[in-house]
Scaffold this active site. Sequence first.
Site, PDB file in Angstrom:
ATOM      1  N   VAL A  11      -3.898   2.411   0.609  1.00 45.66           N
ATOM      2  CA  VAL A  11      -4.503   1.934  -0.640  1.00 45.66           C
ATOM      3  C   VAL A  11      -3.425   1.195  -1.436  1.00 45.66           C
ATOM      4  CG1 VAL A  11      -5.540   2.707  -2.819  1.00 45.66           C
ATOM      5  CG2 VAL A  11      -6.162   3.829  -0.672  1.00 45.66           C
ATOM      6  N   THR A  37       0.807  -1.214   0.000  1.00 44.15           N
ATOM      7  CA  THR A  37       0.000   0.000   0.000  1.00 44.15           C
ATOM      8  C   THR A  37       0.845   1.272   0.000  1.00 44.15           C
ATOM      9  OG1 THR A  37      -0.145   0.087   2.422  1.00 44.15           O
ATOM     10  CG2 THR A  37      -1.830  -1.195   1.268  1.00 44.15           C
ATOM     11  N   ASP A  38       0.164   2.373  -0.294  1.00 42.09           N
ATOM     12  CA  ASP A  38       0.804   3.688  -0.221  1.00 42.09           C
ATOM     13  C   ASP A  38       0.546   4.284   1.164  1.00 42.09           C
ATOM     14  OD1 ASP A  38      -1.838   4.634  -0.248  1.00 42.09           O
ATOM     15  OD2 ASP A  38      -1.729   5.322  -2.324  1.00 42.09           O
ATOM     16  N   ALA A  39       0.879   5.545   1.354  1.00 43.94           N
ATOM     17  CA  ALA A  39       0.726   6.195   2.656  1.00 43.94           C
ATOM     18  C   ALA A  39      -0.738   6.270   3.106  1.00 43.94           C
ATOM     19  CB  ALA A  39       1.323   7.604   2.600  1.00 43.94           C
ATOM     20  N   GLY A  40      -1.669   6.165   2.177  1.00 43.72           N
ATOM     21  CA  GLY A  40      -3.091   6.216   2.520  1.00 43.72           C
ATOM     22  C   GLY A  40      -3.712   4.859   2.789  1.00 43.72           C
TER      23      GLY A  40
END
Length: 142
Positions: free
Chosen positions: A26, A21-24
């Site tokens: 997602v 995932t990314d920082a969010g």
Amino acid sequence: MQSDNNNPVFSQIYRVYYEDTDAGGVIYHSNYLKFMERVRTEWLRSFGYSQHELAKEDLLFVVHSASLRYVAPGRLDDELLVTATIKEVRRASFIFFQQVYRKLENGDNVLLCEGDIRLTLIDKVLFKSKPLPAGFVDKFLN
């Protein structure tokens, strides 16, 4: 499960981990390609072929091109259903149609990403495409 073109659909289930995932929280867009790669590798293995064994014969499948469409976000801890089916066969390549779904507890699946991935068979030494071996494709389509 069958695809629209009557070729069998191969599928595997994967979990989304923090590293996907990314920082969010997602799924990072390029990581869908990793899930798709894993299911194609397991599809090949289901026919008794491993990437390692093919490489010993100086054969490699490489991604020639990829076209993806992102539909909905996948998130940390989602359970994914990833599918692969052969869409088209050419002299030295396959085009796979692949989809990534979020599995829901009620049994429904939510489409997250889909796309066409073209794999080309190459000679490991020369790095040039070569024709698929006789009978190779028939084994996958029947």
